[in-house]
Design a protein around this motif. Structure first.
Motif, PDB file in Angstrom:
ATOM      1  N   THR A 201       6.819  -3.959   4.129  1.00  0.00           N
ATOM      2  CA  THR A 201       7.201  -3.028   3.076  1.00  0.00           C
ATOM      3  C   THR A 201       6.738  -3.585   1.747  1.00  0.00           C
ATOM      4  O   THR A 201       6.757  -4.786   1.516  1.00  0.00           O
ATOM      5  CB  THR A 201       8.722  -2.813   3.046  1.00  0.00           C
ATOM      6  N   ARG A 202       6.339  -2.703   0.892  1.00  0.00           N
ATOM      7  CA  ARG A 202       5.913  -3.105  -0.444  1.00  0.00           C
ATOM      8  C   ARG A 202       7.070  -2.883  -1.387  1.00  0.00           C
ATOM      9  O   ARG A 202       7.649  -1.817  -1.420  1.00  0.00           O
ATOM     10  CB  ARG A 202       4.697  -2.305  -0.894  1.00  0.00           C
ATOM     11  N   THR A 203       7.376  -3.902  -2.129  1.00  0.00           N
ATOM     12  CA  THR A 203       8.404  -3.781  -3.137  1.00  0.00           C
ATOM     13  C   THR A 203       7.750  -3.967  -4.490  1.00  0.00           C
ATOM     14  O   THR A 203       6.557  -4.128  -4.582  1.00  0.00           O
ATOM     15  CB  THR A 203       9.519  -4.823  -2.915  1.00  0.00           C
ATOM     16  N   GLY A 204       8.528  -3.995  -5.506  1.00  0.00           N
ATOM     17  CA  GLY A 204       7.965  -4.162  -6.835  1.00  0.00           C
ATOM     18  C   GLY A 204       8.160  -2.907  -7.657  1.00  0.00           C
ATOM     19  O   GLY A 204       8.002  -2.925  -8.866  1.00  0.00           O
ATOM     20  N   GLY A 205       8.488  -1.827  -6.967  1.00  0.00           N
ATOM     21  CA  GLY A 205       8.850  -0.605  -7.651  1.00  0.00           C
ATOM     22  C   GLY A 205       7.742   0.033  -8.454  1.00  0.00           C
ATOM     23  O   GLY A 205       6.554  -0.126  -8.164  1.00  0.00           O
ATOM     24  N   PRO A 206       8.163   0.764  -9.484  1.00  0.00           N
ATOM     25  CA  PRO A 206       7.199   1.542 -10.255  1.00  0.00           C
ATOM     26  C   PRO A 206       6.170   0.687 -11.001  1.00  0.00           C
ATOM     27  O   PRO A 206       5.046   1.130 -11.200  1.00  0.00           O
ATOM     28  CB  PRO A 206       8.053   2.322 -11.243  1.00  0.00           C
ATOM     29  N   LEU A 207       6.530  -0.514 -11.394  1.00  0.00           N
ATOM     30  CA  LEU A 207       5.571  -1.367 -12.103  1.00  0.00           C
ATOM     31  C   LEU A 207       4.404  -1.733 -11.196  1.00  0.00           C
ATOM     32  O   LEU A 207       3.249  -1.676 -11.603  1.00  0.00           O
ATOM     33  CB  LEU A 207       6.255  -2.630 -12.639  1.00  0.00           C
TER      34      LEU A 207
ATOM     35  N   THR B  44       3.363  -0.071  -8.550  1.00  0.00           N
ATOM     36  CA  THR B  44       2.593   1.149  -8.329  1.00  0.00           C
ATOM     37  C   THR B  44       1.719   1.462  -9.538  1.00  0.00           C
ATOM     38  O   THR B  44       0.532   1.775  -9.397  1.00  0.00           O
ATOM     39  CB  THR B  44       3.540   2.328  -8.039  1.00  0.00           C
TER      40      THR B  44
ATOM     41  N   LYS C  86       7.408  -9.180 -16.370  1.00  0.00           N
ATOM     42  CA  LYS C  86       8.373  -8.830 -15.320  1.00  0.00           C
ATOM     43  C   LYS C  86       8.176  -9.629 -14.038  1.00  0.00           C
ATOM     44  O   LYS C  86       9.133  -9.954 -13.352  1.00  0.00           O
ATOM     45  CB  LYS C  86       8.289  -7.340 -14.998  1.00  0.00           C
TER      46      LYS C  86
ATOM     47  N   ASP D 196       4.165  -8.930  -5.703  1.00  0.00           N
ATOM     48  CA  ASP D 196       5.344  -8.570  -4.929  1.00  0.00           C
ATOM     49  C   ASP D 196       6.375  -9.694  -5.007  1.00  0.00           C
ATOM     50  O   ASP D 196       6.288 -10.671  -4.277  1.00  0.00           O
ATOM     51  CB  ASP D 196       4.934  -8.323  -3.478  1.00  0.00           C
TER      52      ASP D 196
END
Length: 122
Positions: free
Chosen positions: A11-17, A19, A76, A111
């Motif tokens: 799974t890829r995390t990191g959210g909107p930043l 993306t 971030k 990530d």
């Protein structure tokens, strides 16, 4: 017939930043390439500057957005000095943003969850 269990998909995390960083890196590279093609046609092939008039402003906006998103990612994602500077410098050569994004992703720099897991395994 039972099947062998498979590993869950990563799974890829990191959210909107994350993306936003991936998208703007690709967009900046495409507009850079478009501008280069436009300059080739303007100065070498036909002398028409339509490609430059279209891709010049698009690339200018994409460049500025990339720099802003790279600065946000630097802060971030807690990149080190050299990673942040290389991330910013990647906007200068054509397609450099995509190369930086791919290398940074492969090293877990995009990530935070993957980096934290790698730190726990080490």
């Amino acid at each position: 017939m039972p099947t062998a269990p498979t590993a869950p998909a990563p799974t890829r995390t990191g959210g909107p930043l994350l993306t936003a960083f991936r998208w703007i890196a690709a967009i900046e590279a495409v507009t850079w390439a478009g501008l280069l093609v436009g300059m080739f046609f303007k100065y070498v092939v036909v002398g028409d500057d339509i490609g430059v008039r279209v891709f010049g402003p698009l690339h200018g906006v994409a460049f500025i957005v990339y720099v802003v998103v790279a600065l946000l990612a630097w802060y971030k994602l807690r990149w080190g000095l050299w990673t942040g500077l290389i991330g910013l410098a990647a906007s200068i050569p054509p397609l450099g943003t995509v190369v930086f994004e791919r290398v940074a992703a492969a090293r877990g720099l995009l990530d935070p969850a993957a980096r934290a897991q790698a730190g726990r395994r080490a």
